[in-house]
Structure formats: structure tokens, C-alpha cells
Motif scaffolding. Structure first.
Motif, PDB file in Angstrom:
ATOM      1  N   ASP A  16       0.932  -1.072   0.021  1.00  0.00           N
ATOM      2  CA  ASP A  16      -0.024  -0.021  -0.036  1.00  0.00           C
ATOM      3  C   ASP A  16       0.805   1.339   0.061  1.00  0.00           C
ATOM      4  O   ASP A  16       1.966   1.177   0.690  1.00  0.00           O
ATOM      5  N   VAL A  17       0.402   2.430  -0.655  1.00  0.00           N
ATOM      6  CA  VAL A  17       1.138   3.704  -0.763  1.00  0.00           C
ATOM      7  C   VAL A  17       0.342   4.694  -0.134  1.00  0.00           C
ATOM      8  O   VAL A  17      -0.946   4.722  -0.666  1.00  0.00           O
ATOM      9  N   ALA A  18       0.999   5.420   0.528  1.00  0.00           N
ATOM     10  CA  ALA A  18       0.350   6.941   1.060  1.00  0.00           C
ATOM     11  C   ALA A  18       0.708   7.798   0.156  1.00  0.00           C
ATOM     12  O   ALA A  18       1.879   8.064  -0.333  1.00  0.00           O
ATOM     13  N   PRO A  19      -0.137   8.969   0.146  1.00  0.00           N
ATOM     14  CA  PRO A  19       0.190  10.173  -0.744  1.00  0.00           C
ATOM     15  C   PRO A  19       1.687  10.726  -0.449  1.00  0.00           C
ATOM     16  O   PRO A  19       1.834  11.005   0.853  1.00  0.00           O
ATOM     17  N   GLY A  20       2.411  11.223  -1.187  1.00  0.00           N
ATOM     18  CA  GLY A  20       4.028  11.618  -0.863  1.00  0.00           C
ATOM     19  C   GLY A  20       4.963  10.538  -0.538  1.00  0.00           C
ATOM     20  O   GLY A  20       6.241  11.143  -0.521  1.00  0.00           O
ATOM     21  N   ALA A  21       4.620   9.465  -0.788  1.00  0.00           N
ATOM     22  CA  ALA A  21       5.642   8.118  -0.569  1.00  0.00           C
ATOM     23  C   ALA A  21       6.295   8.205  -1.856  1.00  0.00           C
ATOM     24  O   ALA A  21       6.142   8.660  -2.730  1.00  0.00           O
ATOM     25  N   PRO A  37       4.140  13.265   4.546  1.00  0.00           N
ATOM     26  CA  PRO A  37       2.901  12.766   4.438  1.00  0.00           C
ATOM     27  C   PRO A  37       1.768  14.023   4.320  1.00  0.00           C
ATOM     28  O   PRO A  37       1.997  14.903   4.735  1.00  0.00           O
ATOM     29  N   LEU A  38       0.701  13.353   3.812  1.00  0.00           N
ATOM     30  CA  LEU A  38      -0.383  14.376   3.608  1.00  0.00           C
ATOM     31  C   LEU A  38      -1.214  14.246   4.859  1.00  0.00           C
ATOM     32  O   LEU A  38      -1.799  13.258   5.446  1.00  0.00           O
ATOM     33  N   GLN A  53      -4.691  14.009  -6.545  1.00  0.00           N
ATOM     34  CA  GLN A  53      -5.507  12.957  -6.945  1.00  0.00           C
ATOM     35  C   GLN A  53      -6.085  12.385  -5.630  1.00  0.00           C
ATOM     36  O   GLN A  53      -7.464  12.044  -5.607  1.00  0.00           O
ATOM     37  N   HIS A  54      -5.570  12.012  -4.649  1.00  0.00           N
ATOM     38  CA  HIS A  54      -5.907  11.574  -3.559  1.00  0.00           C
ATOM     39  C   HIS A  54      -6.934  12.399  -2.636  1.00  0.00           C
ATOM     40  O   HIS A  54      -7.874  11.922  -2.309  1.00  0.00           O
ATOM     41  N   HIS A  77      -3.290  23.472   5.166  1.00  0.00           N
ATOM     42  CA  HIS A  77      -2.231  22.926   5.097  1.00  0.00           C
ATOM     43  C   HIS A  77      -1.407  23.110   3.827  1.00  0.00           C
ATOM     44  O   HIS A  77      -2.010  22.942   2.670  1.00  0.00           O
ATOM     45  N   LEU A  78      -0.476  23.421   3.673  1.00  0.00           N
ATOM     46  CA  LEU A  78       0.574  23.778   2.549  1.00  0.00           C
ATOM     47  C   LEU A  78       1.788  22.699   2.409  1.00  0.00           C
ATOM     48  O   LEU A  78       2.393  22.398   3.403  1.00  0.00           O
ATOM     49  N   TYR A  79       1.940  22.313   0.995  1.00  0.00           N
ATOM     50  CA  TYR A  79       2.582  21.558   0.621  1.00  0.00           C
ATOM     51  C   TYR A  79       3.486  21.935  -0.555  1.00  0.00           C
ATOM     52  O   TYR A  79       2.879  22.487  -1.565  1.00  0.00           O
ATOM     53  N   CYS A  80       4.740  22.061  -0.614  1.00  0.00           N
ATOM     54  CA  CYS A  80       5.533  22.446  -1.769  1.00  0.00           C
ATOM     55  C   CYS A  80       6.775  21.485  -2.157  1.00  0.00           C
ATOM     56  O   CYS A  80       7.302  20.924  -1.160  1.00  0.00           O
TER      57      CYS A  80
END
Ligand code: FES
Length: 320
Positions: free
Chosen positions: A40-45, A108-109, A133-134, A193-196
């Protein structure tokens, strides 16, 4: 987590397809050699590709999920490649048998954030697109700002079009200017929450723009080295499990010294971005040079990446 104490076995895979994604950027899809399901894969992996030329490189996964039959990574050809992207672009063919690591996630998201602002530059889009997408599948509130030098450099444009005005594209050549990260970050609510993920100048600007925010809401991932590795030397490492002491001379990293003394260590990127060489620190003060640990993790001085980080104290005691 110290990955040196809990490593899964590499996964034997076969390269199933290669797809053009953008200028100098291809998508590589791997399936299990036994045709079974992937972990299994979590977003950001990301996973480490163990290439047939003996090098190992980390790449973010484009899709997350459970029971997937394949993994997809995006690889942009780096003109200065030292054997990673150059080898992948020039030598990997559909059908190539190789292996990759189980997924690991330093990016991680937070899935229950009231709103998520995603920012990507260049090939930094891969973990960010995975997150988008997630979040869409979860019907969450999100927006994506994707910046590239030109339209030809932008991957996933057709898929993004389906998400309407949640996706904002910025092309430096067409706009005549860089994306305005200061204004973008200022537009986000305090709870968002911000992701870059993108090149170092973009991440530097993003961090500066977000300096006044709650740090728990500010997330980033590097895909290249930010700082030179610590190779000043002049200190001693003690390996707590054996009591062995080793001097780290000028010009060498801790990992160099360990390998030279036949001490088996995990390593992949050698740039402080994958986390594969993380070890626990029992005594001493670390000179952190990685791009993974958060400021509070650095301040705790409890763990370090031995490929790039060194010592501010004369002695480090490591849980090796
Ligand atoms: Fe990747 Fe050290 S080998 S962080």
C-alpha cells in the motif's frame, strides 16, 4: 523510525511501460515480477529504484492506494546526472528486471485538513500530483499551483484539465515572471495545510513566504541536495553496539568512514533526501545537512542522516 532496523526486503519488479509525460520527463510503470499486488502507498511516498548499474535512486510515486498492481514514478533527465536519471532514460527498457524498495514517506499528507494548498515546480509535481488525486478521491477541499519554465515541461496537463479551476498552471516563459509565492501563501487561511515540492530556489522562497505561519501547516520536500555534505571531519564516532571508535577525517562523510571499515549501512540518494541512512544518535551534537528532518526533529538531536550530516561536537555516539 530508524530505517536501518526495520527494512523490508526489496521488491522484484519488471518495467511494464514507459510513457512520455513532458520534455525530458518519462513515466516508468513497474509491476511485481510475480504479478502480485504492490504494498500500500500513502500520498507523498517514494521508493528507491535499485538500478541494474548498481546505483540506487529515490523517486516519488505518482499514485497512492491499496492493493495497486503497479507503481509509477516520473523521471526527468538531469543534464548533470551521475548515473540515475541518465541511466534510466538511456538504458531501461520495457521488460527490464530489477528491484525497488518498499514505499517510505517523509512527506505525509494531513488528510483531514480543512483546505490543502499544493504547490509544485518542475518534476516536483510527482508527489504533489499524487496528493491532488488522493484529495480529489476524498472529495476534500484543495487547489494546485504548478509552475514550470514552459508549457512543454509540464506533465499531467491532460489529467489536470479534468479538475477545472482547482488547478492553476504558471509558465515562466509565458508570464515573463516567476510564480508569486508570497501572494499565494498569503492567500491561504491559517488552518490550511501547504505542501511544496520543487527546485531549491522555489523551496527557499516558499519557506520565507510561510515563515510566519504555524510550522505544523507548512510542508515541503526537496528532490535535490540543498546543502553541501558535512565533510569537515576532525571528530570521532563511537558505534555503541560494538564500542568501536572511528575518526572521521576531513573530506569524508560518516557514511564514507563506515563503508571504508566494512560496516554495512543502508544508503540511496547520498544527498540527505531519502532517509535511507538514518541512524539514532545517543550522544553528541549533530551538524544536520539533510532535507528531511523538521526543525524540531533536528533540535531533538536524536537521529541523523550519516550520508550528509556531521558533528558539531568532538564526538558522536551512534546506535550502530
Ligand atoms: Fe539518502 Fe542518506 S542516503 S538520506
Amino acid at each position: 523510525m530508524n530505517p536501518n532496523t526495520s527494512l523490508a526486503e526489496p521488491i522484484a519488479v519488471r518495467l511494464h511501460s514507459i510513457t512520455y509525460a513532458a520534455r525530458d520527463t518519462h513515466l516508468y510503470e513497474f509491476v511485481r515480477a510475480n504479478d502480485g499486488a504492490m504494498p500500500d502507498v500513502a500520498p507523498g511516498a517514494h521508493v528507491d529504484l535499485h538500478l541494474p548499474n548498481g546505483t540506487t535512486r529515490p523517486y516519488s510515486l505518482v499514485r497512492a492506494g491499496r492493493g495497486m498492481k503497479s507503481y509509477v514514478v516520473g523521471v526527468k533527465l538531469d543534464p548533470k546526472s551521475r548515473g540515475g536519471s541518465r541511466f534510466i532514460h538511456d538504458k531501461l527498457m520495457v521488460g527490464t528486471q530489477m528491484s525497488l524498495s518498499a514505499p517510505r514517506n517523509h512527506f505525509p499528507l494531513k488528510e483531514d485538513a480543512p483546505h490543502t494548498l499544493l504547490i509544485a515546480g518542475g518534476i516536483g509535481i510527482t508527489p504533489i500530483w499524487c496528493m491532488a488525486q488522493h484529495l480529489q478521491e476524498r472529495n476534500a477541499s484543495w487547489e494546485l499551483w504548478y509552475s514550470c519554465r514552459s508549457r512543454a515541461d509540464a506533465a499531467f496537463r491532460d489529467e489536470m484539465a479534468a479538475f477545472g479551476d482547482r488547478v492553476h498552471l504558471h509558465f515562466d516563459e509565458e508570464a515573463g515572471t516567476l510564480i508569486d509565492l508570497k501572494a499565494l501563501v498569503a492567500s491561504a487561511s491559517p488552518e490550511a495545510h501547504l505542501y511544496c515540492c520543487g527546485p531549491t530556489p522555489m523551496l527557499t522562497a516558499y519557506e520565507a513566504a510561510a515563515a510566519a505561519r504555524d510550522p505544523d501547516t507548512v510542508h515541503l520536500e526537496h528532490f535535490g541536495s540543498v546543502q553541501a555534505a558535512a565533510t569537515d571531519g576532525g571528530y570521532v564516532i563511537e558505534l555503541a553496539r560494538s564500542g568501536c571508535e572511528l575518526a572521521v577525517p576531513s573530506g569524508k562523510s560518516i557514511l564514507d568512514v563506515l563503508v571504508a571499515n566494512n560496516i554495512s549501512m543502508n544508503s540511496s540518494c547520498l544527498q540527505g533526501v531519502c532517509g535511507y541512512c538514518e541512524v539514532a544518535v545517543l550522544e553528541g551534537e549533530v551538524d544536520h545537512r539533510d532535507s528531511i528532518l523538521t526543525p524540531s526533529e533536528r533540535a531533538s538531536n536524536s537521529t541523523m542522516m550519516v550520508c550528509c550530516s556531521g558533528a558539531k561536537s568532538a564526538r558522536l555516539v551512534l546506535d550502530i
